[in-house]
Design an enzyme around this catalytic site. Structure first.
Site, short mmCIF file in Angstrom:
data_model
loop_
_atom_site.label_atom_id
_atom_site.label_comp_id
_atom_site.label_asym_id
_atom_site.label_seq_id
_atom_site.Cartn_x
_atom_site.Cartn_y
_atom_site.Cartn_z
N ASP A 102 15.99 11.77 10.62
CA ASP A 102 15.07 11.37 11.81
C ASP A 102 15.65 10.87 13.04
O ASP A 102 16.27 9.60 12.67
CB ASP A 102 13.89 10.66 11.31
CG ASP A 102 12.48 11.21 11.84
OD1 ASP A 102 12.51 11.16 13.18
OD2 ASP A 102 11.35 11.28 11.19
N ASP A 203 12.15 12.55 17.17
CA ASP A 203 10.72 12.35 17.29
C ASP A 203 10.60 11.97 18.77
O ASP A 203 11.21 11.72 19.63
CB ASP A 203 11.10 10.60 16.60
CG ASP A 203 9.57 10.05 16.65
OD1 ASP A 203 8.97 10.29 15.75
OD2 ASP A 203 9.56 8.88 17.34
N GLU A 245 10.33 17.10 18.07
CA GLU A 245 8.74 16.99 17.99
C GLU A 245 8.25 16.86 19.44
O GLU A 245 8.54 16.09 20.24
CB GLU A 245 8.45 15.41 17.27
CG GLU A 245 6.79 15.36 17.03
CD GLU A 245 6.41 13.97 16.94
OE1 GLU A 245 5.34 13.68 16.27
OE2 GLU A 245 7.09 12.92 17.26
N HIS A 319 3.74 13.35 8.09
CA HIS A 319 3.34 12.01 7.67
C HIS A 319 2.54 11.39 8.82
O HIS A 319 1.95 10.36 8.52
CB HIS A 319 4.45 11.24 7.79
CG HIS A 319 5.40 11.20 8.93
ND1 HIS A 319 5.79 12.30 9.69
CD2 HIS A 319 5.44 10.22 9.89
CE1 HIS A 319 6.24 12.06 10.84
NE2 HIS A 319 6.17 10.60 11.08
N ASP A 320 1.97 12.29 9.85
CA ASP A 320 1.06 11.77 10.87
C ASP A 320 -0.42 12.67 10.66
O ASP A 320 -1.18 12.03 11.47
CB ASP A 320 1.63 12.19 12.18
CG ASP A 320 2.92 11.23 12.53
OD1 ASP A 320 2.88 10.11 11.99
OD2 ASP A 320 3.76 11.78 13.26
C1 GLC Z 1 6.18 10.25 16.00
C2 GLC Z 1 6.20 9.96 14.42
C3 GLC Z 1 5.19 8.91 14.28
C4 GLC Z 1 5.71 7.55 15.14
C5 GLC Z 1 5.56 8.00 16.45
C6 GLC Z 1 6.40 6.78 17.35
O1 GLC Z 1 4.99 10.82 16.41
O2 GLC Z 1 6.07 11.02 13.87
O3 GLC Z 1 5.05 8.58 12.73
O4 GLC Z 1 4.59 6.71 14.84
O5 GLC Z 1 6.63 9.09 16.70
O6 GLC Z 1 7.72 6.86 16.89
#
Ligand code: GLC
Ligand code: CA
Length: 543
Positions: A102, A203, A245, A319-320
């Protein structure tokens, strides 16, 4: 095993996401770690996945569970050592499993050496690694609100300046306009490629090209320029897989991110389908029942839009997000049926599937007393909504439905103490249903959700139509059924899913009269569809 020397191998792959803090604790401190992952590689091999996306294991004060990195080239000590990481990469590779790290490139931790240096003075070379604006103590540059609540600007009195952070106060945004920042990040990526990492998940990558003066966060004007440079400078290796993402991606943008010429990324995580069951104009905290026809139209648009012109990733859990069985299925009576049905719908599509830890067991949401939640977003939301006068019970209902901690409870390995996750009390409570829902029980039951996922993964490897087939939506208006086909010149696949807990009459289309059942959660290819029944029918086409 997939031949990973082949260009675009990841188009035939299935990935598995590990949230290391909650996967397996090896040393009895209640926190999952890298040796724990190592001890569970057999589980992944049995499932048949080709790669693991590892959520952050880097040095971090853990304000956001590792998405606040204080040293990109070090491992957070409770997670293990660099040697453990090297062993994991090597051992996974032996089993045909690539490790995908990640990469959090939008921001660092406020404890990162760069930021501590940046705080020293306005003239420090590291100052410009972050984004600053002048102002008095009560005059933030503008009224932008951070994703985890509160203002996007935090004041530093001795500098007389505000720094910009899209997420938590502890996550200052990096200044991508500064070429020195970009160079540091590219060097760091090469450090991990040299260690044998075979790809990266990026991310919130659509946020890097922010322009706070114009209140732009996502899809900033220089975004694709930065991505092309990143790809050229850091991902030059043939075969690396990269997934960005991008909450703000629409189909047109996603075509650019994942353009088949490989000049940006391999594929995107986009979230349009995960935002349909919230009140229009509301936030994720305001859930409504899933409007199935809207989901189908959304999937259709993405399937057709990217076919031949880009590449999507397929997911319902991470995980979100809350657990999908609790969200769109039935976590009670039809838990197993609905978990399999949702998997069927997803794994029949074009794209690269991602399975989130515990999804293959049909793990469910949790309800905790507010004091037991660990997630910074959940805690901030509770405080904010109470401060504005909301009813605490209503806020808890939102948290039960949507908190990120739903997905972060420890992996349920067995019916033993703490679900076999740890000898000690875990950092976040285990879901009390672990006595029945756990990996050991699933492996002992041929009808389990686990074996169904294994079958889906195997099918994707076996029939090219899963990778290449063109998508057609059938029965778009149905409120109960999600039906689609995938077709190539040589093969045809029909996927039929009942999204309700009721029996729904159904007759397969005449064109599929001869098709055979590839997989189904009721083991039958015909007749009315039982509650949450799913079928995959297949036939070859003869000239
Ligand atoms: C992304 C991650 C999340 C995190 C955010 C800030 O959305 O998946 O878990 O809190 O970025 O880094
Ligand atoms: Ca541990």
């Amino acid at each position: 095993m997939l031949d990973k020397t082949k260009r675009g191998w990841w188009r035939s792959a299935v990935f598995y996401q590990i949230y290391p803090k909650s996967f397996q604790d090896s040393n009895g401190d209640g926190i999952g770690d890298i040796p724990g992952i190592l001890s569970r590689l057999d589980h992944l091999q049995k499932l048949g996945v080709d790669g693991v996306w590892l959520s952050p294991v880097y040095a971090s004060p853990q304000a956001d569970n590792g998405y606040d990195i204080s040293d990109y080239r070090a491992i957070w000590p409770p997670m293990g050592t660099m040697e453990d990481m090297e062993t994991l990469i090597a051992e996974a590779k032996k089993r045909g499993i690539s490790i995908i790290m990640d990469l959090v490139l939008n921001h660092t931790s406020d404890q990162h050496a760069w930021f501590r240096q940046a705080l020293k003075s306005r003239d420090d070379p590291y100052h410009d690694y972050y984004i600053w604006r002048d102002g008095g103590p009560d005059q933030p540059p503008n009224d932008m609100r951070a994703v985890f609540g509160g203002p996007m600007w935090t004041y530093v009195p001795h500098l007389g300046q505000y720094y910009f952070h899209q997420y938590a106060v502890q996550q200052p945004d990096l200044n991508w306009a500064n070429p020195a920042v970009r160079r540091e990040l590219y060097d760091m990526i090469r450090f991990w490629v040299d260690k044998g990492v075979e790809g990266f998940r990026l991310d919130v990558i659509d946020s890097i090209a922010k322009d706070p003066d114009r209140k732009i966060t996502g899809n900033g004007p220089r975004l694709h320029e930065f991505l092309r440079e990143l790809s050229r400078e850091a991902f030059c290796e043939e075969g690396l897989v990269t997934v960005g993402e991008a909450w703000g991606a629409d189909v047109e943008r996603a075509k650019r991110y994942s353009t088949p010429d490989g000049s940006e990324l391999s594929m995107v995580f986009q979230f349009e389908h995960m935002c349909l069951d919230q009140r229009p104009g509301g936030e994720k905290w305001d859930p409504i029942p899933l409007p199935l026809p809207a989901l189908k139209r959304c999937v259709e648009r993405w399937q057709r839009g990217l076919h031949g012109q880009g590449w999507n990733s397929l997911f319902l859990d991470n995980h979100d997000l809350p657990r999908i069985v609790s969200r769109w299925g039935d976590e009670g009576k039809y838990r197993v049926e609905s978990a399999k049905m949702l998997a069927t719908m997803l794994h029949g599509l074009e794209g690269t599937p991602y399975i989130y830890q515990g999804e293959e067991l049909g793990m469910t949401n949790i309800r905790l007393p507010i004091g037991a939640y660990q997630d910074i977003e959940t805690k901030n939301l509770y405080a904010e909504r109470l401060a504005r006068g909301d009813d605490p019970q209503a806020v808890m209902a939102s948290i039960y439905a949507r908190s990120r901690d739903n997905a972060r409870t420890p992996m349920q390995w067995s019916a033993e103490k703490n679900a076999g996750f740890s000898q000690a009390d875990p950092w976040l409570p285990v879901n009390p249903n672990y006595k029945t829902i756990n990996a050991q029980a699933a492996l002992a039951d041929p009808g389990s959700v686990f074996y169904y996922y294994r079958d889906l993964i195997a099918l994707r490897k076996r029939y090219p139509v899963f990778r290449d087939g063109a998508f057609t939506l059938l029965e778009p208006e149905s409120e109960e059924l999600f039906v689609y086909t995938r077709e190539t010149e040589g093969e045809q696949l029909l996927v039929v899913c009942n999204f309700t807990g009721r029996t729904i009459p159904y007759q397969r289309p005449a064109a599929f009269a001869r098709a055979a059942l590839l997989l189904g959660n009721y083991g039958r290819g015909d007749g009315a569809l039982g509650p949450y029944e799913a079928r995959m029918l297949y036939q070859r086409r003869w000239p």
